[in-house]
Design a protein around this motif. Sequence first.
Motif, mmCIF file in Angstrom:
data_model
loop_
_atom_site.group_PDB
_atom_site.id
_atom_site.type_symbol
_atom_site.label_atom_id
_atom_site.label_comp_id
_atom_site.label_asym_id
_atom_site.label_seq_id
_atom_site.Cartn_x
_atom_site.Cartn_y
_atom_site.Cartn_z
ATOM 1 N N ALA A 9 0.863 -1.184 0.000
ATOM 2 C CA ALA A 9 0.000 0.000 0.000
ATOM 3 C C ALA A 9 0.899 1.234 0.000
ATOM 4 O O ALA A 9 2.110 1.139 -0.219
ATOM 5 C CB ALA A 9 -0.921 -0.019 1.225
ATOM 6 N N GLY A 10 0.298 2.397 0.278
ATOM 7 C CA GLY A 10 1.050 3.631 0.399
ATOM 8 C C GLY A 10 1.427 3.958 1.833
ATOM 9 O O GLY A 10 2.201 4.884 2.079
ATOM 10 N N CYS A 16 4.945 0.603 0.129
ATOM 11 C CA CYS A 16 5.957 0.487 -0.931
ATOM 12 C C CYS A 16 5.907 1.699 -1.847
ATOM 13 O O CYS A 16 6.638 1.766 -2.833
ATOM 14 C CB CYS A 16 5.753 -0.794 -1.732
ATOM 15 N N ALA A 17 5.014 2.648 -1.541
ATOM 16 C CA ALA A 17 4.791 3.813 -2.394
ATOM 17 C C ALA A 17 4.460 5.014 -1.514
ATOM 18 O O ALA A 17 4.137 4.851 -0.333
ATOM 19 C CB ALA A 17 3.641 3.531 -3.360
ATOM 20 N N PRO A 18 4.519 6.223 -2.042
ATOM 21 C CA PRO A 18 4.087 7.392 -1.276
ATOM 22 C C PRO A 18 2.606 7.287 -0.914
ATOM 23 O O PRO A 18 1.831 6.643 -1.625
ATOM 24 C CB PRO A 18 4.338 8.564 -2.233
ATOM 25 N N ILE A 52 -3.579 2.144 -4.752
ATOM 26 C CA ILE A 52 -3.565 0.885 -5.483
ATOM 27 C C ILE A 52 -4.609 0.908 -6.599
ATOM 28 O O ILE A 52 -5.523 1.723 -6.589
ATOM 29 C CB ILE A 52 -3.783 -0.319 -4.547
ATOM 30 N N HIS A 53 -4.438 0.029 -7.558
ATOM 31 C CA HIS A 53 -5.297 -0.052 -8.754
ATOM 32 C C HIS A 53 -5.161 1.199 -9.626
ATOM 33 O O HIS A 53 -6.091 1.603 -10.297
ATOM 34 C CB HIS A 53 -6.758 -0.326 -8.384
ATOM 35 N N ASN A 54 -3.968 1.767 -9.579
ATOM 36 C CA ASN A 54 -3.606 2.892 -10.430
ATOM 37 C C ASN A 54 -2.270 2.548 -11.088
ATOM 38 O O ASN A 54 -1.388 1.980 -10.420
ATOM 39 C CB ASN A 54 -3.483 4.160 -9.577
ATOM 40 N N PRO A 55 -2.083 2.849 -12.377
ATOM 41 C CA PRO A 55 -0.826 2.466 -13.035
ATOM 42 C C PRO A 55 0.422 2.965 -12.325
ATOM 43 O O PRO A 55 1.475 2.312 -12.380
ATOM 44 C CB PRO A 55 -0.963 3.097 -14.425
#
Length: 420
Positions: free
Chosen positions: A157-158, A336-338, A343-346
């Motif tokens: 997730a972010g 794993c992301a800002p 999620i479910h976004n390129p």
Amino acid sequence: MTASALKRQVCDAIDAMAPALIEVSHAIHANPELAFHEVEAARLLTARIESAGLPVTRGAFGLPTAYASVFGPKGTPEVAILSEYDALPGIGHSCGHNIIATTGLGAALALGKLGEALPGRVRYLGTPAEERGGGKELMAQQGAFDGVDSAMMVHPAGIDLITMPCIAISEVVVTYRGKSAHASAVPHMGLNALDALVTAYQAIAQLRQHIKHSERIHGIITKGGMAPNIVPDETEGFFYVRAANAEELAVLKRRVQACFEAGALATGCTAEIKWAQADYLDLKTSMPLARSYETNMRTVGRDFFPIEKLPAGSAGSTDMGNVSHRVPSIHPMISCAPPNVVIHNPEFARWAGSETGDKACIDGAKALAMTAIDYMTDADLRGRAAAEFAATAESSARSIAAAYDPSGIAEIGGCGCGAH
């Protein structure tokens, strides 16, 4: 050997395997495969299990791309560790299942390296079709979780969360059939299947004004016709229906069913309404296990966003919910992301294959392995998890039963529209 010593061993093992684990994550990320078609991912993961000297059953529990590896002494606490590896249509690993696959693999391989020192039994399961089809529920129906004492996985997730807010969901495909005709010369000779689908879509849009804040309905038109000058004789829509739990989902499904039937009645078309073989259930998090995971994850340097500060209504769905109604389970989120990348976004797919995605693979594997050791070695933790689970076992049994049944949809038949 103490739990602390065992934890040091599994973490050292994961560090030693890190390059190989990251290679697995990148390979799955580079070759996204859809639900039930994860052939290469399953091949890669089972090959790594086999090369580590652990047993593996391919095509486990009735699904060709599922697998199972069971090891450790019988008669000891048995922990299921889960991997997912399917991708999304068009946007690849925008849910980060390459990370889920790798964290499960890393945890299982590290626990396997403990050999005779392993204080419990591990059931490492490869679970296909999380994005569509409910692979875990299908596997559960074939006994995948029979005899398991607890189950765990981690989802990217972010932000880091000890659990994921999840609600129940059902999938439904509706097909309308009418009669084709020239749309200009003889439109009165046709029965417009697109009108039927659009009428149903609009009815669902109006229904959204009168459903609970915890409920969601969303869908797409997957087949709308062949040409503007041909009255469409067959159309198709694919919808998700969500509610807080199985009982509320059953009620909402009946209301959505009525919208589909209205489209057929209004146009003279017939409707074929196919609900999924099994619904996804809400997630029932084992808080004793979740707190153990939180403690272990903090040892690798991660902090957690307070779950109570999430925006109201922020919820997804997962077939891990079905597992959680069978055994004490956790489904935490690992960053794993800002935080602004959802999620479910390129854009999320890019992060899932990045260095921060790689770090999530390693940290997540360590936390899962350490939490499994806690469960295997701590009788008090097992007792608290079992007691919490037992307190709602009766409602869980009802939810599992509801997941098998198309929520009594058949009882609204007989409208003459051809719906079934």
